[in-house]
Design a protein around this motif. Structure first.
Motif, PDB file in Angstrom:
ATOM      1  N   PRO A 129      79.380  28.571  75.114  1.00 38.92           N
ATOM      2  CA  PRO A 129      78.379  28.465  74.050  1.00 38.92           C
ATOM      3  C   PRO A 129      77.579  29.764  73.934  1.00 38.92           C
ATOM      4  O   PRO A 129      77.433  30.495  74.909  1.00 38.92           O
ATOM      5  CB  PRO A 129      77.492  27.305  74.511  1.00 38.92           C
ATOM      6  N   ALA A 130      77.067  30.009  72.758  1.00 37.67           N
ATOM      7  CA  ALA A 130      76.284  31.228  72.515  1.00 37.67           C
ATOM      8  C   ALA A 130      74.856  31.089  73.022  1.00 37.67           C
ATOM      9  O   ALA A 130      74.215  32.085  73.351  1.00 37.67           O
ATOM     10  CB  ALA A 130      76.284  31.572  71.031  1.00 37.67           C
ATOM     11  N   VAL A 131      74.349  29.866  73.058  1.00 40.51           N
ATOM     12  CA  VAL A 131      73.019  29.581  73.614  1.00 40.51           C
ATOM     13  C   VAL A 131      73.207  28.538  74.707  1.00 40.51           C
ATOM     14  O   VAL A 131      73.837  27.504  74.485  1.00 40.51           O
ATOM     15  CB  VAL A 131      72.046  29.050  72.541  1.00 40.51           C
ATOM     16  N   LEU A 132      72.679  28.840  75.875  1.00 42.80           N
ATOM     17  CA  LEU A 132      72.833  27.951  77.018  1.00 42.80           C
ATOM     18  C   LEU A 132      71.476  27.759  77.676  1.00 42.80           C
ATOM     19  O   LEU A 132      70.753  28.727  77.908  1.00 42.80           O
ATOM     20  CB  LEU A 132      73.822  28.583  78.012  1.00 42.80           C
ATOM     21  N   HIS A 133      71.125  26.509  77.972  1.00 38.88           N
ATOM     22  CA  HIS A 133      69.883  26.189  78.679  1.00 38.88           C
ATOM     23  C   HIS A 133      70.236  25.773  80.103  1.00 38.88           C
ATOM     24  O   HIS A 133      71.061  24.878  80.302  1.00 38.88           O
ATOM     25  CB  HIS A 133      69.134  25.046  77.970  1.00 38.88           C
ATOM     26  N   VAL A 134      69.615  26.437  81.087  1.00 40.42           N
ATOM     27  CA  VAL A 134      69.886  26.141  82.495  1.00 40.42           C
ATOM     28  C   VAL A 134      68.569  26.052  83.253  1.00 40.42           C
ATOM     29  O   VAL A 134      67.519  26.455  82.750  1.00 40.42           O
ATOM     30  CB  VAL A 134      70.807  27.211  83.132  1.00 40.42           C
ATOM     31  N   ALA A 135      68.647  25.567  84.482  1.00 38.72           N
ATOM     32  CA  ALA A 135      67.468  25.481  85.347  1.00 38.72           C
ATOM     33  C   ALA A 135      67.423  26.718  86.252  1.00 38.72           C
ATOM     34  O   ALA A 135      68.461  27.316  86.550  1.00 38.72           O
ATOM     35  CB  ALA A 135      67.543  24.215  86.198  1.00 38.72           C
ATOM     36  N   PRO A 136      66.231  27.113  86.702  1.00 36.55           N
ATOM     37  CA  PRO A 136      66.143  28.226  87.649  1.00 36.55           C
ATOM     38  C   PRO A 136      67.013  27.958  88.879  1.00 36.55           C
ATOM     39  O   PRO A 136      67.026  26.842  89.412  1.00 36.55           O
ATOM     40  CB  PRO A 136      64.662  28.270  88.018  1.00 36.55           C
ATOM     41  N   GLY A 137      67.771  28.969  89.296  1.00 37.67           N
ATOM     42  CA  GLY A 137      68.667  28.836  90.436  1.00 37.67           C
ATOM     43  C   GLY A 137      70.089  28.455  90.063  1.00 37.67           C
ATOM     44  O   GLY A 137      70.977  28.471  90.915  1.00 37.67           O
ATOM     45  N   ASP A 138      70.325  28.105  88.799  1.00 33.35           N
ATOM     46  CA  ASP A 138      71.675  27.760  88.352  1.00 33.35           C
ATOM     47  C   ASP A 138      72.545  29.013  88.256  1.00 33.35           C
ATOM     48  O   ASP A 138      72.044  30.123  88.096  1.00 33.35           O
ATOM     49  CB  ASP A 138      71.654  27.068  86.991  1.00 33.35           C
ATOM     50  N   THR A 139      73.848  28.801  88.332  1.00 30.18           N
ATOM     51  CA  THR A 139      74.817  29.885  88.225  1.00 30.18           C
ATOM     52  C   THR A 139      75.610  29.742  86.933  1.00 30.18           C
ATOM     53  O   THR A 139      76.060  28.653  86.590  1.00 30.18           O
ATOM     54  CB  THR A 139      75.782  29.875  89.433  1.00 30.18           C
ATOM     55  N   VAL A 140      75.759  30.861  86.231  1.00 30.08           N
ATOM     56  CA  VAL A 140      76.561  30.911  84.999  1.00 30.08           C
ATOM     57  C   VAL A 140      77.745  31.824  85.275  1.00 30.08           C
ATOM     58  O   VAL A 140      77.576  32.957  85.719  1.00 30.08           O
ATOM     59  CB  VAL A 140      75.734  31.458  83.819  1.00 30.08           C
TER      60      VAL A 140
END
Length: 158
Positions: free
Chosen positions: A56-67
């Motif tokens: 996706p072009a916009v991704l929402h994650v939590a602090p500490g997550d890995t992309v």
């Protein structure tokens, strides 16, 4: 010997094979347990007119997550855009055609690009936790070519 039948069969096979590869490349990225995937594509899934994209072009994650960025098609990389990551965050710049993982710990908006296709608008945004930390500063960054509109459209979704 090339016969009409073998020509038709090979043409049909050639038409089916790219469609199969296209379907494989366009499987939706899976996000689970703090692990997220972004695909680097030559064309958007379902819209071949939209070329050189992250999905996706916009991704929402939590602090500490890995992309993890996956080079689904050749000729792409991922790099954080200078001025478009929160203060204290680690910048990144991957090699071409290599999967690259980043762990994002600092809350805010992270703008990233594909270096070879930046001016063509191959850009993306990751929001880590609360975007307010640097959203206004990110919106002020200037971009060349199609990247200007691409970032403006993506940041409107944040």
């Amino acid at each position: 010997m090339l016969t009409r039948r073998s020509l038709l069969l090979s043409s049909a096979a050639a038409g089916i094979y790219p469609a199969y590869l296209w379907a494989e490349a366009c499987r939706p990225p899976v996000s689970q347990g703090g692990q997220h995937a972004v695909l680097m594509l030559n064309a958007a899934c379902g819209d071949a007119q939209q070329t050189n994209v992250f999905e996706p072009a916009v991704l929402h994650v939590a602090p500490g997550d890995t992309v993890t960025f996956h080079p689904t098609h050749a000729g792409h990389n991922t790099a954080s855009k200078r001025g478009m990551i929160p203060d204290g965050a680690e910048p990144w710049n991957s090699s071409l055609d290599v999967a690259h993982a980043v762990t994002l710990t600092v809350p805010g908006v992270y703008g990233y690009i594909c270096v070879p296709h930046y001016e063509m608008g191959m850009v993306g945004v990751i929001v880590v936790g609360d975007p307010s930390a640097n959203l206004e500063a990110v919106r002020k960054i200037r971009h060349p070519g199609r990247a200007r509109k691409a970032f403006r459209d993506l940041l409107a979704q944040v």
